[in-house]
Scaffold this motif. Structure first.
Motif, PDB file in Angstrom:
ATOM      1  N   VAL A 184     -43.929 -23.246  35.770  1.00  0.00           N
ATOM      2  CA  VAL A 184     -43.504 -22.052  35.420  1.00  0.00           C
ATOM      3  C   VAL A 184     -42.651 -21.499  36.732  1.00  0.00           C
ATOM      4  O   VAL A 184     -41.500 -20.800  36.396  1.00  0.00           O
ATOM      5  CB  VAL A 184     -44.686 -20.789  35.295  1.00  0.00           C
ATOM      6  CG1 VAL A 184     -44.268 -19.552  35.351  1.00  0.00           C
ATOM      7  CG2 VAL A 184     -45.466 -21.377  34.251  1.00  0.00           C
ATOM      8  N   THR A 185     -43.147 -21.635  37.829  1.00  0.00           N
ATOM      9  CA  THR A 185     -42.171 -21.285  38.974  1.00  0.00           C
ATOM     10  C   THR A 185     -40.829 -21.870  38.908  1.00  0.00           C
ATOM     11  O   THR A 185     -39.731 -21.619  39.500  1.00  0.00           O
ATOM     12  CB  THR A 185     -42.742 -21.370  40.145  1.00  0.00           C
ATOM     13  OG1 THR A 185     -44.101 -20.755  40.425  1.00  0.00           O
ATOM     14  CG2 THR A 185     -41.936 -20.935  41.543  1.00  0.00           C
ATOM     15  N   MET A 186     -40.617 -23.468  38.418  1.00  0.00           N
ATOM     16  CA  MET A 186     -39.378 -24.163  38.645  1.00  0.00           C
ATOM     17  C   MET A 186     -38.607 -23.416  37.321  1.00  0.00           C
ATOM     18  O   MET A 186     -37.251 -23.463  37.624  1.00  0.00           O
ATOM     19  CB  MET A 186     -39.828 -25.671  38.210  1.00  0.00           C
ATOM     20  CG  MET A 186     -38.497 -26.150  38.109  1.00  0.00           C
ATOM     21  SD  MET A 186     -37.460 -26.401  39.558  1.00  0.00           S
ATOM     22  CE  MET A 186     -38.795 -27.251  40.588  1.00  0.00           C
ATOM     23  N   ASP A 187     -38.988 -23.099  36.281  1.00  0.00           N
ATOM     24  CA  ASP A 187     -38.255 -22.478  35.388  1.00  0.00           C
ATOM     25  C   ASP A 187     -37.732 -21.171  35.807  1.00  0.00           C
ATOM     26  O   ASP A 187     -36.431 -20.746  35.506  1.00  0.00           O
ATOM     27  CB  ASP A 187     -39.006 -22.244  34.084  1.00  0.00           C
ATOM     28  CG  ASP A 187     -39.293 -23.463  33.375  1.00  0.00           C
ATOM     29  OD1 ASP A 187     -38.852 -24.491  33.547  1.00  0.00           O
ATOM     30  OD2 ASP A 187     -40.519 -23.589  32.618  1.00  0.00           O
ATOM     31  N   GLN A 188     -38.565 -20.577  36.160  1.00  0.00           N
ATOM     32  CA  GLN A 188     -38.000 -19.041  36.798  1.00  0.00           C
ATOM     33  C   GLN A 188     -36.779 -19.276  37.970  1.00  0.00           C
ATOM     34  O   GLN A 188     -36.108 -18.532  38.027  1.00  0.00           O
ATOM     35  CB  GLN A 188     -39.132 -18.274  37.421  1.00  0.00           C
ATOM     36  CG  GLN A 188     -40.267 -17.778  36.303  1.00  0.00           C
ATOM     37  CD  GLN A 188     -41.374 -17.187  36.912  1.00  0.00           C
ATOM     38  OE1 GLN A 188     -41.613 -17.240  38.185  1.00  0.00           O
ATOM     39  NE2 GLN A 188     -42.114 -16.600  36.119  1.00  0.00           N
ATOM     40  N   MET A 189     -37.101 -20.370  38.799  1.00  0.00           N
ATOM     41  CA  MET A 189     -36.156 -20.458  40.026  1.00  0.00           C
ATOM     42  C   MET A 189     -34.846 -21.169  39.342  1.00  0.00           C
ATOM     43  O   MET A 189     -34.004 -20.618  39.802  1.00  0.00           O
ATOM     44  CB  MET A 189     -36.829 -21.613  40.884  1.00  0.00           C
ATOM     45  CG  MET A 189     -35.862 -21.823  41.939  1.00  0.00           C
ATOM     46  SD  MET A 189     -36.662 -23.065  43.212  1.00  0.00           S
ATOM     47  CE  MET A 189     -36.850 -24.652  42.241  1.00  0.00           C
ATOM     48  N   MET A 190     -34.846 -21.855  38.190  1.00  0.00           N
ATOM     49  CA  MET A 190     -33.768 -22.475  37.735  1.00  0.00           C
ATOM     50  C   MET A 190     -32.731 -21.148  37.199  1.00  0.00           C
ATOM     51  O   MET A 190     -31.605 -21.288  37.120  1.00  0.00           O
ATOM     52  CB  MET A 190     -33.796 -23.448  36.728  1.00  0.00           C
ATOM     53  CG  MET A 190     -34.411 -24.654  37.309  1.00  0.00           C
ATOM     54  SD  MET A 190     -33.410 -25.447  38.626  1.00  0.00           S
ATOM     55  CE  MET A 190     -32.151 -26.081  37.344  1.00  0.00           C
ATOM     56  N   LYS A 191     -33.619 -20.384  36.486  1.00  0.00           N
ATOM     57  CA  LYS A 191     -32.974 -19.107  35.902  1.00  0.00           C
ATOM     58  C   LYS A 191     -32.309 -18.528  36.860  1.00  0.00           C
ATOM     59  O   LYS A 191     -31.207 -17.983  36.882  1.00  0.00           O
ATOM     60  CB  LYS A 191     -33.854 -18.281  35.043  1.00  0.00           C
ATOM     61  CG  LYS A 191     -33.283 -17.117  34.169  1.00  0.00           C
ATOM     62  CD  LYS A 191     -34.106 -16.493  33.300  1.00  0.00           C
ATOM     63  CE  LYS A 191     -33.560 -15.275  32.554  1.00  0.00           C
ATOM     64  NZ  LYS A 191     -34.495 -14.922  31.616  1.00  0.00           N
ATOM     65  N   LEU A 192     -33.170 -17.892  38.051  1.00  0.00           N
ATOM     66  CA  LEU A 192     -32.546 -17.251  39.040  1.00  0.00           C
ATOM     67  C   LEU A 192     -31.325 -17.944  39.693  1.00  0.00           C
ATOM     68  O   LEU A 192     -30.411 -17.218  40.121  1.00  0.00           O
ATOM     69  CB  LEU A 192     -33.748 -17.009  40.081  1.00  0.00           C
ATOM     70  CG  LEU A 192     -33.213 -16.010  41.460  1.00  0.00           C
ATOM     71  CD1 LEU A 192     -32.953 -14.752  40.836  1.00  0.00           C
ATOM     72  CD2 LEU A 192     -34.531 -16.088  42.256  1.00  0.00           C
ATOM     73  N   MET A 193     -31.367 -19.360  39.913  1.00  0.00           N
ATOM     74  CA  MET A 193     -30.141 -19.946  40.559  1.00  0.00           C
ATOM     75  C   MET A 193     -28.913 -19.806  39.729  1.00  0.00           C
ATOM     76  O   MET A 193     -27.949 -19.657  40.041  1.00  0.00           O
ATOM     77  CB  MET A 193     -30.620 -21.547  40.774  1.00  0.00           C
ATOM     78  CG  MET A 193     -31.706 -21.529  42.085  1.00  0.00           C
ATOM     79  SD  MET A 193     -32.156 -23.329  42.264  1.00  0.00           S
ATOM     80  CE  MET A 193     -30.498 -23.952  42.568  1.00  0.00           C
ATOM     81  N   ALA A 194     -29.069 -20.081  38.191  1.00  0.00           N
ATOM     82  CA  ALA A 194     -28.192 -19.943  37.526  1.00  0.00           C
ATOM     83  C   ALA A 194     -27.515 -18.485  37.353  1.00  0.00           C
ATOM     84  O   ALA A 194     -26.288 -18.208  37.745  1.00  0.00           O
ATOM     85  CB  ALA A 194     -28.545 -20.121  35.991  1.00  0.00           C
ATOM     86  N   THR A 195     -28.262 -17.318  37.729  1.00  0.00           N
ATOM     87  CA  THR A 195     -27.731 -15.989  37.780  1.00  0.00           C
ATOM     88  C   THR A 195     -27.195 -15.852  39.005  1.00  0.00           C
ATOM     89  O   THR A 195     -25.882 -15.217  38.921  1.00  0.00           O
ATOM     90  CB  THR A 195     -29.158 -15.180  37.684  1.00  0.00           C
ATOM     91  OG1 THR A 195     -29.845 -15.367  36.404  1.00  0.00           O
ATOM     92  CG2 THR A 195     -28.382 -13.682  37.714  1.00  0.00           C
ATOM     93  N   MET A 196     -27.636 -16.379  40.142  1.00  0.00           N
ATOM     94  CA  MET A 196     -26.886 -16.351  41.355  1.00  0.00           C
ATOM     95  C   MET A 196     -25.627 -16.958  41.236  1.00  0.00           C
ATOM     96  O   MET A 196     -24.763 -16.251  41.814  1.00  0.00           O
ATOM     97  CB  MET A 196     -27.831 -16.805  42.311  1.00  0.00           C
ATOM     98  CG  MET A 196     -27.061 -16.666  43.730  1.00  0.00           C
ATOM     99  SD  MET A 196     -28.471 -17.451  45.036  1.00  0.00           S
ATOM    100  CE  MET A 196     -28.245 -19.143  44.688  1.00  0.00           C
ATOM    101  N   ILE A 197     -25.392 -18.395  40.892  1.00  0.00           N
ATOM    102  CA  ILE A 197     -24.314 -18.873  40.626  1.00  0.00           C
ATOM    103  C   ILE A 197     -23.207 -18.199  39.965  1.00  0.00           C
ATOM    104  O   ILE A 197     -21.960 -18.030  40.341  1.00  0.00           O
ATOM    105  CB  ILE A 197     -24.403 -20.441  40.018  1.00  0.00           C
ATOM    106  CG1 ILE A 197     -25.201 -21.323  41.063  1.00  0.00           C
ATOM    107  CG2 ILE A 197     -23.208 -20.980  39.738  1.00  0.00           C
ATOM    108  CD1 ILE A 197     -25.828 -22.455  40.561  1.00  0.00           C
TER     109      ILE A 197
END
Length: 293
Positions: free
Chosen positions: A58-71
């Protein structure tokens, strides 16, 4: 004098501390020493590991979404900076346009680099500088010819008829109208001939410095296009040229060379657009800035 006896904790307090440290152990990436009653059973370990793995997913999915938003946010900020130091030239493919002079200059530059060792000549300059100089010299020559022509001469009257200059010898501005699909004049104050001559001479002088232009090259154009976009990026240290080109954006002066100039758009990079589409956010165009040419 006898030493003070340390206070003794009750059994419930000890149990609470044990439970607190047991909860902190996974965060510290270490295992508590297991002995006696504190040893965790294999069944409890397996259950705890399964729950921990689930939390990691769950944390990895959230982290990937957060990274994409930041990019995407960084990409938008990068495009905003490009709007300050980057400009797009739309060059017509007509015979008398400057684009053909740029192509010839590019071929000549490559021939010179092949015939001479790059470090053996003091005349060596980057291709981007040679192309920028060709553009400014081409434009300046035509401007000088127009400025010295009589008001009733065919050359000046043709420039007035096509809208490049007004009858008073001033250069108006135009902007792309997305509704009417054509360039229309704006109410921006035109630039007088005398001031325009000084501005182009200044631009020609700044273009001669290899440190002022960071990029100047053609962009991809669709097959059968009647004009080719070229991107120019000015050094952040040369704010003088940035201001000058910013003032010349949309000026009909560039029509003398078969060119139109506009600031860099706020559209995301191709990779940013692809990432934005994957996240279901469209192409990520900037807000509040209508597209103009």
């Amino acid at each position: 004098m006898s030493s003070a006896t340390p206070p003794q904790m009750s059994s419930p307090e000890c149990q609470q501390l044990k439970e607190a440290f047991a909860a902190m152990a996974p965060l510290l990436n270490c295992d508590l020493p297991a002995n006696g009653d504190e040893q965790i059973s294999k069944k409890h370990k397996a259950k705890h590991q399964l729950q921990e793995d689930s939390n990691k997913n769950v944390t990895m999915d959230q982290m990937m979404k957060l990274m994409a938003t930041m990019i995407l946010r960084l990409d938008r900020e990068s495009q905003l900076l490009r709007r300050q130091d980057s400009f797009v030239f739309f060059m017509q493919m007509e015979e008398d346009g400057v684009v053909h002079a740029l192509m010839k200059q590019g071929e000549l530059w490559h021939q010179q680099m092949q015939n001479k060792a790059p470090m053996e000549t003091s005349e060596r300059k980057p291709l981007r500088t040679a192309l920028a100089q060709t553009l400014s010299q081409f434009l300046n020559q035509r401007l000088q010819k127009l400025s010295t022509s009589e008001l009733q001469s065919p050359l000046f009257q043709t420039a007035v008829t096509t809208g490049i200059v007004t009858a008073a010898g001033e250069f108006p501005y135009h902007r792309w109208d997305a509704t009417k699909k054509k360039l229309l004049n704006t109410d921006q104050k035109p630039i007088p001939m005398a001031k325009m001559l000084k501005m182009i001479q200044q631009m020609e002088s700044l273009f001669a410095d290899p440190q002022t232009i960071m990029k100047f090259h053609a962009l991809h154009a669709p097959a059968g296009a009647t004009m080719t976009p070229w991107l120019m990026q000015v050094s952040m240290r040369c704010d003088e040229l940035q201001v000058l080109l910013g003032e010349l954006c949309g000026s009909k002066l560039w029509n003398l060379a078969g060119v139109s100039l506009k600031p860099h758009s706020l559209q995301l990079s191709p990779q940013g657009q692809q990432l934005s589409q994957m996240m279901g956010k469209g192409k990520g165009k900037g807000r509040g800035h209508p597209k103009g040419k």
